[in-house]
Scaffold this motif. Structure first.
Motif, PDB file in Angstrom:
ATOM      1  N   TYR A 149       0.440  -1.594   0.314  1.00 22.94           N
ATOM      2  CA  TYR A 149      -0.171  -0.113   0.032  1.00 22.94           C
ATOM      3  C   TYR A 149       1.319   1.253  -0.036  1.00 22.94           C
ATOM      4  O   TYR A 149       0.606   2.218  -0.492  1.00 22.94           O
TER       5      TYR A 149
ATOM      6  N   HIS B  65      -4.410   1.092  -3.745  1.00 25.10           N
ATOM      7  CA  HIS B  65      -5.139  -0.441  -3.628  1.00 25.10           C
ATOM      8  C   HIS B  65      -5.300  -0.264  -1.737  1.00 25.10           C
ATOM      9  O   HIS B  65      -4.334  -0.430  -1.608  1.00 25.10           O
TER      10      HIS B  65
ATOM     11  N   TRP C 172      -7.048  -2.986  -0.513  1.00 24.26           N
ATOM     12  CA  TRP C 172      -6.711  -4.404   0.302  1.00 24.26           C
ATOM     13  C   TRP C 172      -5.059  -4.645   1.102  1.00 24.26           C
ATOM     14  O   TRP C 172      -5.688  -5.742   1.964  1.00 24.26           O
TER      15      TRP C 172
END
Length: 161
Positions: A101, A112, A114
């Motif tokens: 990240y 993103h 996630w």
């Protein structure tokens, strides 16, 4: 006009996939011959190679194994050394996910989100295990915290629609 770009992009992706398979194969072979810090070094070098390839090619699929392999290497280093966490492998892997990240956020100015989910869970479980009851309480409440965060995301999305 767009066809040459599409062909060029597909070619880059095929080359990246081929190189990734070669690196993973070489890492798997090398890991058969190394233990302790040598094993960590192999994983850190492989992870660094994927991250460097990501910066060169801007292919997100290279950043993910880079972060994971680097995190595994950090975890092995932590296991080999006496660190102040109960499960350094989980913490190292969590750091690897969070690094996906962070690296993408810094390099692309967007990311993103996630990787933060497994990253925070792994770091929390690895560190929380060290703190006995406090860690157990945090681990017990983590599902509820995830539900609340999920509801907030859904409500925000529905307000924008």
């Amino acid at each position: 006009m767009d066809e040459p770009r599409v062909v060029q992009r597909n070619r880059r992706r095929q080359i990246a996939a081929g190189v990734a398979l070669v690196v993973i194969g070489l890492v798997a072979l090398a890991l058969q011959y190394f233990d302790g810090p040598g094993r960590a070094l192999v994983l850190l070098l492989a992870g660094g190679s994927f991250i460097a390839a990501y910066f060169y090619s801007d292919i997100y699929g290279l950043l993910v194994p880079g972060g994971i392999l680097s995190g595994l290497g950090l975890g092995i280093l932590g296991s080999w050394r006496d660190v102040a966490v109960k499960d350094p492998d989980a913490v190292g892997l969590g750091i690897g996910f969070v690094s996906i990240y962070v690296i993408e956020r810094v390099s692309r100015r967007r990311a993103h989100w996630w990787p933060l989910i497994p990253g925070v869970i792994l770091i929390g479980s690895g560190v929380g295990a060290r703190f006995g009851d406090v860690g157990h309480i945090l681990w017990r409440w983590l599902p509820a915290i995830l539900v609340v965060i999920g509801i907030v995301l859904v409500v925000r999305a529905m307000r924008r629609a």
